[in-house]
Design a protein around this motif. Sequence first.
Motif, PDB file in Angstrom:
ATOM      1  N   ILE A 146       0.813  -1.220   0.000  1.00 11.17           N
ATOM      2  CA  ILE A 146       0.000   0.000   0.000  1.00 11.17           C
ATOM      3  C   ILE A 146       0.852   1.278   0.000  1.00 11.17           C
ATOM      4  CG2 ILE A 146      -1.973   1.161   1.092  1.00 11.17           C
ATOM      5  CD1 ILE A 146      -2.554  -1.661  -0.049  1.00 11.17           C
ATOM      6  N   ILE A 161      -7.214   1.324   5.275  1.00  8.82           N
ATOM      7  CA  ILE A 161      -7.099   0.915   3.871  1.00  8.82           C
ATOM      8  C   ILE A 161      -8.450   0.369   3.430  1.00  8.82           C
ATOM      9  CG2 ILE A 161      -5.941  -0.696   2.302  1.00  8.82           C
ATOM     10  CD1 ILE A 161      -3.663  -0.768   4.514  1.00  8.82           C
ATOM     11  N   GLU A 165      -8.475   0.129  -2.723  1.00  6.53           N
ATOM     12  CA  GLU A 165      -7.013   0.245  -2.756  1.00  6.53           C
ATOM     13  C   GLU A 165      -6.347  -1.118  -2.922  1.00  6.53           C
ATOM     14  OE1 GLU A 165      -4.884   3.761  -0.601  1.00  6.53           O
ATOM     15  OE2 GLU A 165      -6.160   2.684   0.835  1.00  6.53           O
ATOM     16  N   THR A 183       2.004  -2.139   5.239  1.00  2.00           N
ATOM     17  CA  THR A 183       1.641  -0.755   5.574  1.00  2.00           C
ATOM     18  C   THR A 183       2.864   0.104   5.878  1.00  2.00           C
ATOM     19  OG1 THR A 183       1.483  -1.047   7.968  1.00  2.00           O
ATOM     20  CG2 THR A 183      -0.454  -1.670   6.679  1.00  2.00           C
TER      21      THR A 183
END
Lengths: 297, 297, 297, 297
Positions: A146, A161, A165, A183
């Motif tokens: 991400i 999130i 995405e 992350t």
Amino acid sequence: MSAELFEATKRWGRWGEDDERGALNLLTPERVARAASLVREGVTVPCGRPLATAPAVDNPMPALHHMIHAGDLAVGAKGFDWSGDFIGVAFHGNSVSHVDALCHVFVDGQMYNGAPASEVTSGGARRSSIDVADSGIVGRGVLLDIPRLRGVDWLEPGDAIRSDELDATGVTVEEGDIVLVHTGRDRRRDRHGAWNSYVDGLAGLDAECARWLYDKDPAVLGADGVSDVMPGSDPEWPIPIHMCALVGMGIHLLDNLRLDLLADACAERGRSEFLFVVAPLQIGGGTGSPVNPIAIL
Amino acid sequence: MSAELFEATKRWGRWGEDDERGALNLLTPERVARAASLVREGVTVPCGRPLATAPAVDNPMPALHHMIHAGDLAVGAKGFDWSGDFIGVAFHGNSVSHVDALCHVFVDGQMYNGAPASEVTSGGARRSSIDVADSGIVGRGVLLDIPRLRGVDWLEPGDAIRSDELDATGVTVEEGDIVLVHTGRDRRRDRHGAWNSYVDGLAGLDAECARWLYDKDPAVLGADGVSDVMPGSDPEWPIPIHMCALVGMGIHLLDNLRLDLLADACAERGRSEFLFVVAPLQIGGGTGSPVNPIAIL
Amino acid sequence: MSAELFEATKRWGRWGEDDERGALNLLTPERVARAASLVREGVTVPCGRPLATAPAVDNPMPALHHMIHAGDLAVGAKGFDWSGDFIGVAFHGNSVSHVDALCHVFVDGQMYNGAPASEVTSGGARRSSIDVADSGIVGRGVLLDIPRLRGVDWLEPGDAIRSDELDATGVTVEEGDIVLVHTGRDRRRDRHGAWNSYVDGLAGLDAECARWLYDKDPAVLGADGVSDVMPGSDPEWPIPIHMCALVGMGIHLLDNLRLDLLADACAERGRSEFLFVVAPLQIGGGTGSPVNPIAIL
Amino acid sequence: MSAELFEATKRWGRWGEDDERGALNLLTPERVARAASLVREGVTVPCGRPLATAPAVDNPMPALHHMIHAGDLAVGAKGFDWSGDFIGVAFHGNSVSHVDALCHVFVDGQMYNGAPASEVTSGGARRSSIDVADSGIVGRGVLLDIPRLRGVDWLEPGDAIRSDELDATGVTVEEGDIVLVHTGRDRRRDRHGAWNSYVDGLAGLDAECARWLYDKDPAVLGADGVSDVMPGSDPEWPIPIHMCALVGMGIHLLDNLRLDLLADACAERGRSEFLFVVAPLQIGGGTGSPVNPIAIL
């Protein structure tokens, strides 16, 4: 709304009323063999964090690592001598890399497939313990990076999130995959130091991603946080991804992975899939295990 | 004679004076990739034993497994609840499946590559700790099934295996392999119950096999016992295979594996090679780690 | 200056070169009998803190308390059943009530009576371990209540107590006494919550009190902090009272006592002396023990 | 018959329906003060056994004692350094000196005063935990020296003591006493080595002594075994003294004391009474505590 999500994504009975393995059933030999064929270079990347034995703001229950026989007893010795140690860890929480067994979480007093919480006694779990993964958790791993998608180094604590995405990463997630969500947690920690994740939170999946999980049907979900965005928004459903995945869908979770090395290795090679191997200790009746998963690219 | 063996098979300096990884250096990406190509069916076989938490004649230091939150605290709860546990283990000894780091054994006050025993303090090892295997131990595993060679179900405690038997299995051992020696220990235990291996011994390799190891040059050695035949014959060299392998040659050892399932899986398929994955916990300064190695056929 | 203090108050050799008990030698049967005669009402006051098992800002290494058999396994059982637990604790530090053995601290690589630090190995202490107190530490306890002297409820973290204040309490301290210094720590904690004593400090004795100890010649010193004011002022002598008392004078220390109940009981009765009993666990080679000392008034 | 005994000696409600302290209520300040007046010489005798950390035939769950910082880290250091350790113990069983809280045993799913077993959860006991003894257990101790009565050094494992023998010692047992029964266990162990008490048993009280306890009305019962003769004769009432004392009468038990030193000290002086002090650790919700009781003569 979480209660609705839970009901909408629940898959009890899918592999029979007595099933204790849940989505691990998707890790068929065929899938394992196909995953092994993804290995090209033979590079191994560790996805576990160092066992945290030092007190720290993000480690309220440090693991124990004590020497029981060190070199001080061997100094000057002729011939044979040895060293050895003891480790001890309450592995759940926000620090230690571990796998959650399906018996780790209850919703309304029930675990996966409707087994009652009373099946987890002070002597251990009699249903859906980590024993079901004794043969290892092996399959096709896919990394959803991400921070890379967003063009940042890391997500901030508490950053949620959403499922669009996950799709926007462009990574095709297939049934039976081991899905890993990066992350950037450890990058942030390396740069800015530890923070109290119990208070300040962790980046992770919004509750609505439960539906995405239902649709994609992975075997396992993992993250460098705890999959759920923390803190949650609904006190009665504090960790809805845990609740829907473990209890409703029978998806084992990998918490507190270290995914920065894997993210770098994937980015460098323009890859996002690999052979992924998790080898839980055989803790009879255990609610999980500390692990050091290995990605092989 | 063991002292001579030790000197004759010693390989200090092979990968530089500061090397702490020893024969793990043989596990090159090329070898890992080739090992992955051995996977055909995708069957995974666990090679760890269940963590032994119950007192038993062969388990003088039982592992701890304690629930810190069981279902009794969740009974009647609405919404979210959880269970969790603590594990603790002094993993060296004759019971728990574990990997020995190179700092686990000293000969004349020195560990692998000549580092002094004083580098292993009560705070952990500063040289050749298990940290060097953080990325996992992955390679081509080969099984040497001695009971099958001899036409028996198991070897008796104290039974010594000589190097010509290792060759007689017909299995080709290559440089950089992970060599696993099956003695039928767990079959015997299943049939006849536990015995005190500290007194009555374990089947394993005769000291002279150290030369065989030197010639074959494996990356790792493992067994369902402790590789060494027990009890040893020379009080000053009580476990010569440990001493020569760990200290002299830098070969990590896997002790107390469970190999009966793997032996059956191999025999059934007429195979003896497979992808083998060991994922030690990242215990900083540790002298080893409990593990549950996975063979993938 | 601390180095001078240390030399000026050092009493090595006082009870012979091989002595490992230090000032516990002052606890003669005569003194014990006299102390017992101080009991009037028969009121017992606990001076230990509850074992802190929960993570907290002042408890970086929480004690372990895990049930190994709880009532959940007995529900519905006929006849006999049981419950039991495990406790584990690294008792040194600023949280757990404990006694420090004389081997707990070294100055320039030496412990009490000049024994080298190397006598404390990873297998335990071979000199001046807590074993010397197996028969208990029993004597005349005296409470020096500093908040009462100052007319406050508690001293602030980092507040230093000087020897003239110890005298100003009006309590006569005799040779062989067990001296307890109250700073009001637990009162403050009850009112304002926990604070990080490693950063923000604890009230306690100024370094110069070492000379007072030398003059008064007590058998044992205890406090509701760690006797030393924290943080210290000299990085090379971070805890000078510990260093002078344990190493130089052979005075065992009682750290992290709970003294508010005793202060109240004494104030109420206009007393400051009592029978005091400490019963360390018999930890062979241990550097101390968690304890729950009892004052009997 | 044990069921009848249990009903005949049950004293639920004696100190109110909500009472959790049982016979500790008999340890009034008056009795404590009178007990203190028994001290004549000021000799202290330890009644705890050394914490057993080594595997042995009578120690299936050895206590943990691990150094976390030993002298090896201080060698050569200038100024301050320290050593410290970790202890861990599952203290119930036949080895460690400990006090049983009233919540340790259930009869038909109930503990003392009828509280349900479900009050002891995996998070600890909510009723009659060892917390009730935070202020210490202090009173008049009396020693019943059975080997001395019989003219032997020790009783054999499995040897049952009947109530007429308790009377035949000539020791007057009063209401509120702490009664200690010596069987010579540690003398036998010192002479002949350890035996497996789980298989071969321990000398102790016959079930019918429950009535004697009811009549004598002590505050606490202790022994160098586990009070009950082992093995018991009725599988459904395997430890009737535990069941009647803890559950029925609310009498705390002291198990696995070391009483040979006390027996010698008493015999030498022609005494059988003394001040007795037990100081349980403050384990919140605990089912007991390891202890080192001290007799003061």
